[in-house]
Design a protein around this motif. Structure first.
Motif, PDB file in Angstrom:
ATOM      1  N   LEU A  55     -15.999  32.329  23.426  1.00 60.88           N
ATOM      2  CA  LEU A  55     -16.311  32.343  22.000  1.00 60.88           C
ATOM      3  C   LEU A  55     -15.532  31.262  21.277  1.00 60.88           C
ATOM      4  CD1 LEU A  55     -17.840  33.985  19.798  1.00 60.88           C
ATOM      5  CD2 LEU A  55     -15.675  35.158  19.393  1.00 60.88           C
ATOM      6  N   ARG A  56     -14.249  31.164  21.610  1.00 64.86           N
ATOM      7  CA  ARG A  56     -13.402  30.181  20.956  1.00 64.86           C
ATOM      8  C   ARG A  56     -13.914  28.770  21.225  1.00 64.86           C
ATOM      9  NH1 ARG A  56      -9.086  27.057  21.845  1.00 64.86           N
ATOM     10  NH2 ARG A  56      -9.051  27.456  24.073  1.00 64.86           N
TER      11      ARG A  56
ATOM     12  N   GLU B 210      -9.463  29.775  13.719  1.00 64.60           N
ATOM     13  CA  GLU B 210     -10.477  30.120  14.717  1.00 64.60           C
ATOM     14  C   GLU B 210     -10.068  29.638  16.097  1.00 64.60           C
ATOM     15  OE1 GLU B 210     -14.281  28.524  13.724  1.00 64.60           O
ATOM     16  OE2 GLU B 210     -14.920  30.378  12.766  1.00 64.60           O
ATOM     17  N   ASP B 211      -9.630  28.397  16.153  1.00 71.97           N
ATOM     18  CA  ASP B 211      -9.256  27.830  17.442  1.00 71.97           C
ATOM     19  C   ASP B 211      -8.054  28.543  18.037  1.00 71.97           C
ATOM     20  OD1 ASP B 211     -11.274  26.093  17.456  1.00 71.97           O
ATOM     21  OD2 ASP B 211     -10.116  24.320  16.908  1.00 71.97           O
TER      22      ASP B 211
ATOM     23  N   THR C 192     -26.357  32.925  14.172  1.00 72.55           N
ATOM     24  CA  THR C 192     -25.243  33.618  14.811  1.00 72.55           C
ATOM     25  C   THR C 192     -25.208  35.096  14.422  1.00 72.55           C
ATOM     26  OG1 THR C 192     -23.909  32.778  12.997  1.00 72.55           O
ATOM     27  CG2 THR C 192     -23.736  31.629  15.086  1.00 72.55           C
TER      28      THR C 192
ATOM     29  N   ARG D 285     -17.245  28.195  19.341  1.00 72.18           N
ATOM     30  CA  ARG D 285     -17.063  28.008  17.901  1.00 72.18           C
ATOM     31  C   ARG D 285     -16.436  26.650  17.602  1.00 72.18           C
ATOM     32  NH1 ARG D 285     -19.330  30.180  13.678  1.00 72.18           N
ATOM     33  NH2 ARG D 285     -17.427  30.077  12.439  1.00 72.18           N
TER      34      ARG D 285
ATOM     35  N   GLU E  95     -14.213  39.080  13.560  1.00 69.13           N
ATOM     36  CA  GLU E  95     -14.742  38.254  12.484  1.00 69.13           C
ATOM     37  C   GLU E  95     -13.988  38.507  11.185  1.00 69.13           C
ATOM     38  OE1 GLU E  95     -19.066  38.119  12.071  1.00 69.13           O
ATOM     39  OE2 GLU E  95     -18.737  37.795   9.943  1.00 69.13           O
TER      40      GLU E  95
ATOM     41  N   GLN F 104     -13.852  34.636  14.782  1.00 71.76           N
ATOM     42  CA  GLN F 104     -14.841  33.911  14.002  1.00 71.76           C
ATOM     43  C   GLN F 104     -14.481  34.049  12.529  1.00 71.76           C
ATOM     44  OE1 GLN F 104     -18.694  34.918  15.346  1.00 71.76           O
ATOM     45  NE2 GLN F 104     -19.718  33.815  13.705  1.00 71.76           N
TER      46      GLN F 104
ATOM     47  N   GLN G  24     -15.898  33.419   8.944  1.00 69.50           N
ATOM     48  CA  GLN G  24     -17.063  33.015   8.189  1.00 69.50           C
ATOM     49  C   GLN G  24     -16.631  32.611   6.787  1.00 69.50           C
ATOM     50  OE1 GLN G  24     -20.091  35.792   6.704  1.00 69.50           O
ATOM     51  NE2 GLN G  24     -21.467  34.597   7.986  1.00 69.50           N
TER      52      GLN G  24
ATOM     53  N   GLU H  40     -18.987  24.029  18.084  1.00 67.18           N
ATOM     54  CA  GLU H  40     -19.988  24.093  17.024  1.00 67.18           C
ATOM     55  C   GLU H  40     -19.457  23.403  15.765  1.00 67.18           C
ATOM     56  OE1 GLU H  40     -21.043  28.035  15.773  1.00 67.18           O
ATOM     57  OE2 GLU H  40     -22.079  27.237  14.007  1.00 67.18           O
ATOM     58  N   ARG H  41     -18.204  23.728  15.441  1.00 67.74           N
ATOM     59  CA  ARG H  41     -17.634  23.172  14.227  1.00 67.74           C
ATOM     60  C   ARG H  41     -17.547  21.660  14.326  1.00 67.74           C
ATOM     61  NH1 ARG H  41     -13.814  26.434  14.190  1.00 67.74           N
ATOM     62  NH2 ARG H  41     -12.425  24.993  15.200  1.00 67.74           N
TER      63      ARG H  41
END
Lengths: 421, 221
Positions: A258-259, A305-306, B112, A262, A348, A311, A313, A265-266
């Protein structure tokens, strides 16, 4: 420049808009003179023999076939290098040469018979035409090579000989024509020969100029396209492919996956839509060295996030320049997100920031386990020092809403400098 | 609208086959409240498929070749007034999101989103409600914000958000569910829904801003 434009640009890069499908191209292989007949045959989907025969027969009518052939030679571009047509048999080649001879013979013969031009003129013109054909053919060979060696291409000595003999033939032909037609009036002769030389040069170089323009345009398009492709490929390789490889290796660790996802993605979003991103047409490049409030919030959320594999938002409404107080506010918010990541046991966290004329507000919210503020041990300084302390030092305010099992919401309010000053 | 009798019939429109397959598998496996009745990968297929299948809800990708989700809306909506559209996208660009909303989508969620939330969103739009992701709520707040250079108000009915609508949007942007918003503002869930629908209508019809102008305004607060 937003995603829609990017997609349009991308599709532009991939598909040639209505290009090769309809355009006629001269054949590059299997040609007798310049591949014109072959090109016409391909275009009309008929046998090349018929096309050649037509040209030859039309040559009889005052050389119309020859003229048409010459025009097509000049104006129809050559097929691309990678377009291969079937090899031609020896018989077909001989046939083509036969028809070529027939065409020229007819043009001269009929012309002579019908007295449109007499023998010596035909001779002069004929010699000139052969010379022009020689040089133009050489130009075809050198097409798409560097512009600096336009005439000779990379054909070496052979090409030089061909071009020079072609030029010599042209000059001879024109001279032949002039010597007979002018009554040796010296002045007139000199003038005419200058004129003739100029015409000769112009005629000789027409195809080069045409092709130069055409090829340069084509080459530039091609180069831009391939550079673009290379840049995208390099970026995707360095970022997305590497991350996908990492994800495959980490398939057993969902949080890590997930990390990675994300983070990637960023990064990709930043590259595509960021202020100096790929999708922007280069506007506001100077904004890159000074982050705005919204960018700063985004960056802080990304870092958390990292680090904590959660997550975040974030929604930011409005934007403004970052000053000292707002920097403090963003730090406080970051700390609140870190707290949520550490203690709330959620995957999240929501961050909402709003810039209003008088104040800037940030809400950090999780739906985690919550806590009882009164029961926090005195030695835990996260909330007290780095959030509340930072807010109060900068003239801001913190409100906290939480209860065990209810999640936590940290509300940060910071008045804007312009108002309080 | 027709959800009382049987599952909500859903049509998927996305140019990524992999994504369609994933959504379909998720929707089919976690619930029988919704049923995927068809899918399409291009604008043309989508328009034809929607006309043929008459689904209750279309899950619509924002970005596709040949005009994207907005084009599907333009072409398919007039002939299928019973069908509602929910935009589903990875795009974060405000203009794209607002563009599909103004073209007639009843809501917008990001890709998502969890499967359960997606089902809830589908059911909700099928019942005539609007669905605002936090991000969309943020965009709309931004779009209606008063700032120097914003377009003048010509029709207060459409060009201004009421304070209550603003409150609801803020809470939506903060990630609150409708129920939480209702208890926070001491109003009923039904009232929250009414406010959100009203905001949606204003977003679709207001002449308050031209999109391009709004986008370039964004940085100039």
């Amino acid at each position: 420049m937003r995603d829609a434009d990017i997609e349009r640009a991308a599709s532009r890069a991939v598909t040639d808009p209505a290009d090769d499908a309809v355009k006629m191209r001269r054949r590059r292989s299997g040609r007798a003179v310049a591949g014109v007949a072959g090109g016409v045959a391909d275009h009309l989907d008929v046998k090349v023999l018929w096309v050649r025969l037509t040209f030859a027969l039309f040559a009889a009518f005052g050389g119309a076939g020859v003229l048409a052939y010459g025009m097509l030679w000049v104006f129809v571009p050559q097929a691309k290098r990678d377009v291969r047509t079937a090899e031609v048999s020896r018989k077909e080649r001989q046939q083509a040469r036969g028809l070529l001879a027939l065409g020229i013979g007819l043009a001269i013969g009929i012309g002579t018979l019908s007295n449109t031009f007499n023998g010596w003129v035909a001779g002069g013109i004929g010699v000139t035409l052969v010379g022009v054909a020689l040089v133009w053919q050489e130009a075809d060979q050198s097409t798409r090579r560097r512009a600096s060696s336009l005439v000779l291409g990379e054909g070496g000595r052979g090409a030089l000989v061909r071009v020079l003999s072609g030029a010599a033939l042209v000059i001879t032909g024109i001279t032949l024509f002039l010597v007979r037609s002018v009554d040796l009036d010296q002045m007139q002769f000199a003038l005419l020969s200058v004129l003739a030389a100029l015409i000769g040069v112009a005629v000789l170089t027409v195809p080069f100029w045409l092709r130069l323009v055409r090829d340069l345009g084509e080459e530039r398009r091609e180069r831009i396209r391939s550079e673009e492709r290379a840049e995208i490929a390099a970026h995707l390789h360095d970022s997305v492919l590497q991350t996908l490889a990492l994800i495959q290796k980490q398939a057993e660790a969902p949080r890590e996956v997930l990390r990675l996802a994300r983070g990637q993605e960023r990064q990709l979003r930043g590259w595509l839509y960021g202020p100096s991103g790929y999708g922007r047409s280069g506007d506001k490049v100077d904004a890159a060295d000074r982050m705005t409030f919204a960018e700063s919030v985004a960056q802080s959320c990304g870092e958390v996030e990292d680090t904590f594999a959660i997550q975040v938002q974030q929604v930011v409404v409005g934007d403004c320049e970052l000053d000292e107080r707002l920097t403090g506010l963003v730090f406080a918010a970051r700390e609140a997100v870190v707290n949520a990541a550490k203690h709330a046991e959620v995957s999240e966290v929501s961050v909402y920031a709003e810039v209003e004329p008088e104040q800037v507000t940030i809400f950090v919210r999780d739906r985690g386990k919550g806590f009882d503020p009164a029961a926090v041990p005195g030695d835990r300084h996260g909330l007290a020092d780095s959030i509340r302390g930072r807010m109060e030092r900068n003239g801001g305010e913190l409100r906290l809403r939480t209860a065990p099992g209810e999640g936590t919401e940290v509300q940060l309010h910071m008045p804007r400098e312009t108002v309080s000053a | 609208m027709t959800s009382e009798k049987g599952p909500v019939r859903v049509f998927l429109v996305d140019d990524h086959g992999l994504f369609r397959a994933g959504v379909r598998a998720e929707l089919d496996s976690i619930t029988d409240e919704v049923e995927v009745v068809g899918e399409a990968g291009t604008v043309g297929e989508a328009v034809a498929g929607i006309g043929h299948r008459k689904p209750d809800v279309v899950l619509l990708d924002v970005h596709m070749p040949d005009g994207g989700g907005a084009e599907v809306l333009r072409r398919a909506r007039p002939e299928n007034p019973e069908t509602v559209f929910l935009a589903l996208s990875v795009s974060d660009a405000a203009e794209d999101v607002i563009a599909v909303i103004r073209a007639g989508a009843r809501g917008y969620v990001t890709k998502t989103i969890s499967s359960h939330e997606l089902v809830r969103a589908v059911v909700r739009v099928s019942e005539g409600d609007a669905v605002f992701s936090p991000r969309l709520a943020g965009f709309v707040l931004d779009a209606f914000a008063d700032r120097p250079g914003a377009a003048p108000i010509s029709d207060p009915e459409l060009d201004l958000l009421t304070p209550r609508e603003r409150d609801v949007l803020r809470l939506l942007a903060r990630g609150y569910a409708y129920k939480e918003i209702a208890s926070e503002l001491f109003i009923s869930v039904k009232t929250v829904e009414t406010h959100v629908s009203s905001v949606l209508r204003k977003t679709q019809l207001s002449n308050r801003y031209e999109l391009s102008r709004w986008a370039s305004d964004r940085r100039l607060v």
